[in-house]
Design a protein around this motif. Structure first.
Motif, PDB file in Angstrom:
ATOM      1  N   THR A  55      35.552  29.505  42.160  1.00  0.00           N
ATOM      2  CA  THR A  55      36.839  29.799  43.127  1.00  0.00           C
ATOM      3  C   THR A  55      38.105  29.099  42.538  1.00  0.00           C
ATOM      4  OG1 THR A  55      35.208  30.256  44.745  1.00  0.00           O
ATOM      5  CG2 THR A  55      37.374  30.301  45.459  1.00  0.00           C
ATOM      6  N   HIS A  56      37.531  27.711  42.329  1.00  0.00           N
ATOM      7  CA  HIS A  56      38.904  26.791  41.882  1.00  0.00           C
ATOM      8  C   HIS A  56      39.421  27.265  40.507  1.00  0.00           C
ATOM      9  CE1 HIS A  56      41.361  23.179  41.489  1.00  0.00           C
ATOM     10  NE2 HIS A  56      40.709  23.113  40.484  1.00  0.00           N
ATOM     11  N   SER A  58      39.092  30.188  39.142  1.00  0.00           N
ATOM     12  CA  SER A  58      39.244  31.616  38.651  1.00  0.00           C
ATOM     13  C   SER A  58      40.305  32.281  39.677  1.00  0.00           C
ATOM     14  CB  SER A  58      38.057  32.513  38.923  1.00  0.00           C
ATOM     15  OG  SER A  58      37.462  32.420  40.258  1.00  0.00           O
ATOM     16  N   GLY A  59      40.421  31.388  40.731  1.00  0.00           N
ATOM     17  CA  GLY A  59      41.339  31.728  41.948  1.00  0.00           C
ATOM     18  C   GLY A  59      40.532  33.064  43.160  1.00  0.00           C
ATOM     19  N   SER A  60      39.493  33.514  42.570  1.00  0.00           N
ATOM     20  CA  SER A  60      38.982  34.460  43.383  1.00  0.00           C
ATOM     21  C   SER A  60      37.606  33.890  43.998  1.00  0.00           C
ATOM     22  CB  SER A  60      38.290  35.401  42.306  1.00  0.00           C
ATOM     23  OG  SER A  60      37.255  36.281  42.989  1.00  0.00           O
ATOM     24  N   PRO A  61      37.601  34.290  45.293  1.00  0.00           N
ATOM     25  CA  PRO A  61      36.497  33.532  46.358  1.00  0.00           C
ATOM     26  C   PRO A  61      35.438  34.558  45.910  1.00  0.00           C
ATOM     27  CG  PRO A  61      38.271  34.562  47.374  1.00  0.00           C
ATOM     28  CD  PRO A  61      38.804  34.383  46.229  1.00  0.00           C
ATOM     29  N   TRP A  62      35.565  35.651  45.515  1.00  0.00           N
ATOM     30  CA  TRP A  62      34.565  36.666  45.326  1.00  0.00           C
ATOM     31  C   TRP A  62      33.778  36.343  43.908  1.00  0.00           C
ATOM     32  CZ3 TRP A  62      33.564  37.785  49.842  1.00  0.00           C
ATOM     33  CH2 TRP A  62      34.584  38.099  50.624  1.00  0.00           C
ATOM     34  N   LEU A  63      34.539  35.820  42.833  1.00  0.00           N
ATOM     35  CA  LEU A  63      33.642  35.566  41.878  1.00  0.00           C
ATOM     36  C   LEU A  63      32.963  34.162  42.235  1.00  0.00           C
ATOM     37  CD1 LEU A  63      36.096  35.716  38.693  1.00  0.00           C
ATOM     38  CD2 LEU A  63      33.895  36.881  39.204  1.00  0.00           C
ATOM     39  N   VAL A 120      40.453  31.630  52.819  1.00  0.00           N
ATOM     40  CA  VAL A 120      40.304  32.889  52.399  1.00  0.00           C
ATOM     41  C   VAL A 120      40.551  33.593  53.870  1.00  0.00           C
ATOM     42  CG1 VAL A 120      38.668  34.841  51.990  1.00  0.00           C
ATOM     43  CG2 VAL A 120      38.434  32.376  50.940  1.00  0.00           C
TER      44      VAL A 120
END
Lengths: 310, 354
Positions: A55-56, A58-63, A120
């Motif tokens: 997450t850190h 990629s910026g995406s919590p879903w990834l 989020v």
């Protein structure tokens, strides 16, 4: 108690119970297949650190959630190989996984300590979130909270309404008979172990990305062990897993609310913080003293290795 | 193709060789980990092995680290032999440290030679008392001892933290979470001038011998072995399961408490909230790698101590987190459990012959 306090405590209880539901349902499926994996604490820690790191970057919590699931599943394969392929002792192998996972997550997570992730945003479900008292608490929640409910229904449906679930339970009760009528016992157990690992990883991801969006060594704080106790508490029944998880969530939250309320009570915070652990012990005792309930409900071959000598 | 073929009889030789195999595999995995991190594997190996084996001081540090591990592991082994799974040695260790610290602080001004024996007693009793909780709940209510003893680890940690942040905080400690330094009468005598090696090692060796006598020379020890290896047989013979649970847990708790005592009265000289560096958990691995056998436990403790010291060295000189030693500990147990397959199976090439 005023209404807004009730709503915020209910909200927090649901949040605190969610990782326990996810992990305990995974462990339940594991144990229904006859495999006892004590490594939940390690798998959760791995899920938490992997989810945080991804997450850190990629910026995406879903990834991040995906990474958490994969990390939990990946370390559960180590366990599966030991206890299924090599028939190692399940208790010892689970402990090894717990120690390894906690250690490896601390190692990987070192560079990420003291970084915070953006929170989020919650997902508000229109209309029903407007129900007084409970609407804001139940239907203005993180996506993973809703997911945990879906997971609950899926596990119930799978175990008790699907053919595959029937086979899985048969494998947990009597692997020899399941093998005799042609079911691939080891493959089914591997899948159950993978599912348990994936769910533990997801539970860990919830902690580090949604619950407290940061990574600190030791942040799983025994939740993996509590989830294991929950399965016993629930006497291997999904509905009771759910109820139990929220009860624990309630205990955790109550002690936090008391600590944060500024009430001038002369009670050290450390004692309040130890309440969830005492609560676990108390419910374990309350359930276990009924030896019949345990004996009737626990999968008969739980923890026993089985190797079809083809 | 490779396949596993069941042995007609469990191999005694393999049960001794598999810990060695596991150690070698851990070493290989360690080299691979260093290489994967882009560090020179041989330099990593040198740091892990070089320092403790360099001189007498290094060896004394190795023995110092091995002391609590030996104590905890021999106590756990007594229970493990009877299938009593005490996983909470970490908490019992902390309670032992608390008990000993209580005595040390109460008799802070005393110069009496009785302070130290009293601390030994208090440490062992406090550890055993903490282990008595899972024993009582197991025997009375059938509550799973693994989960109960584990929950108590978290409770113990919070209890220690309350003590050192609260009532026992050293007023002159610059607000650090720690007690006052113990007086001289409450410190273990040093065994070797110029090192930190202390009398705790003697306690550990005595415990190993006592463990050996109990497990291999006493009737109760024999009964516990039977209970662990063939539960049904033990039931038919009328061995009391309750008694074994009590003995297993109390022995483990007392030994872990002793280990906690020997840490606060030894190298630390005070109680802090980081009193245990995971010794109670590492001791589980030590007990398994040592095959629940006193001599094996002594050797496995040294190996595990090497991992601890190596981790500190790597942290200092290679800028890697010291949690790397936890990773290696976990790997060691994984490899041991994996290698144990050869006790009951042999590796064959080619297809199965009917």
């Amino acid at each position: 108690m005023d209404a807004s306090l009730f709503t915020s405590m209910l909200f927090a209880t649901v949040v605190a119970g969610t990782p326990l539901i996810i992990v305990a349902l995974g462990l339940l499926v594991n144990e229904k297949a006859g495999v006892l994996n004590l490594g939940a604490e390690g798998m959760m820690a791995m899920g938490a650190v992997a989810a945080f790191a991804v997450t850190h970057h990629s910026g995406s919590p879903w990834l991040g959630v995906l990474a958490g699931i994969l990390a939990g599943a990946a370390v559960s394969v180590l366990f599966g190989f030991l206890v299924l392929t090599l028939q190692a002792n399940q208790v010892a192998s689970g402990l090894a996984l717990a120690i390894f996972g906690v250690g490896l997550s601390a190692f990987i997570g070192k560079p990420y300590e003291s970084i915070a992730l953006p929170a989020v945003p919650a997902i508000r479900i229109p209309f029903i979130a407007d129900i007084p008292l409970i609407g804001e608490a139940l239907y203005n929640q993180q996506a993973l909270v809703y997911l945990s409910w879906a997971l609950f229904w899926s596990v119930v449906w799978f175990l008790y309404r699907s053919r595959a679930g029937l086979v899985l339970r048969a494998v947990g009760e009597s692997p020899a008979s399941a093998h005799a009528i042609g079911h691939p016992v080891l493959r089914i157990r591997y899948l159950a172990v993978l599912f348990g690992g994936a769910m533990a990883g997801l539970g860990g991801a919830f902690l580090s990305v949604f619950y407290t969006p940061m990574w600190v060594e030791g942040m799983v704080a025994g939740r993996g062990w509590i989830a294991l106790a929950l399965v016993v508490f629930a006497t291997w029944r999904p509905l009771r897993v759910m109820v139990g998880a929220y009860l624990f969530g309630g205990v955790m939250i109550t002690q936090l609310f008391i600590q944060g309320s500024g009430l001038q009570i002369d009670f050290p915070s450390q004692f309040l913080s130890s309440l969830p652990y005492w609560a676990t012990i108390v419910v374990l005792v309350a359930i276990s003293r009924n030896a019949n309930a345990i004996r009737l409900n626990s999968p008969i071959s739980l923890g026993k290795p089985y190797r079809p000598d083809a | 193709m490779l396949r596993l073929e069941p042995r007609a009889q469990a191999s005694r030789l393999m049960s001794y060789l598999s810990p060695l195999l596991a150690a070698v595999l851990t070493l290989v995995a360690g080299l691979a980990v260093f290489a994967a991190l882009g560090k020179d594997p041989l330099e990593g190996l040198r740091l892990f092995l070089g320092y403790p084996l360099k001189d007498l001081y290094g060896i004394s540090e190795l023995l110092l680290k091995a002391t609590p591990l030996m104590l905890c592991a021999i106590g756990l082994a007594v229970g493990f032999r009877a299938n009593v799974w005490n996983i909470g040695a970490e908490g019992q260790f902390m309670l032992g440290a608390v008990g000993a610290t209580g005595v040390a602080l109460y008799f802070h001004e005393s110069e009496s030679a009785l302070v130290l024996p009293l601390m030994v007693l208090a440490g062992a009793t406090a550890g055993a008392a903490w282990a008595a909780i899972p024993a009582l709940l197991k025997t009375r209510f059938n509550a799973n001892e693994i989960l109960v003893s584990l929950m108590l680890v978290y409770v113990a940690q919070l209890f220690v933290s309350w003590l050192v942040f609260g009532p026992w905080k050293d007023p002159e400690g610059f607000n650090f979470p720690q007690t006052a330094m113990f007086g001289n009468a409450a410190l273990m005598p040093v065994l070797l001038e110029g090192t930190r090696l202390h009398f705790g090692l003697v306690l550990a060796i005595v415990a190993l011998i006592a463990g050996h006598v109990f497990m291999n020379r006493s009737y109760t020890g024999f009964k516990m072995r039977v209970a662990g290896e063939a539960g049904e047989a033990a039931r038919y013979a009328g061995f009391s399961a309750r008694r074994m649970i009590w003995i297993g847990l109390l022995t483990g708790g007392a030994a872990a408490g002793l280990a906690g005592m020997s840490e606060v009265a030894g190298p630390m000289g005070q109680l802090t909230d980081k009193v245990s560096l995971g010794y109670g958990f590492a001791a589980i691995i030590v007990a398994f790698v040592g095959r629940l056998h006193p001599l094996g436990i002594a050797l496995a403790s040294l190996l595990m101590a090497l991992l601890y010291i190596g981790g500190e060295q790597v942290q200092q000189y290679m800028n890697l987190p010291s949690s790397i030693s936890l990773v290696f500990q976990g790997l060691l147990l994984f490899f041991l459990l994996g290698a144990d397959v050869f006790i009951h199976y042999r590796l064959r090439f080619g297809r199965a012959t009917a």
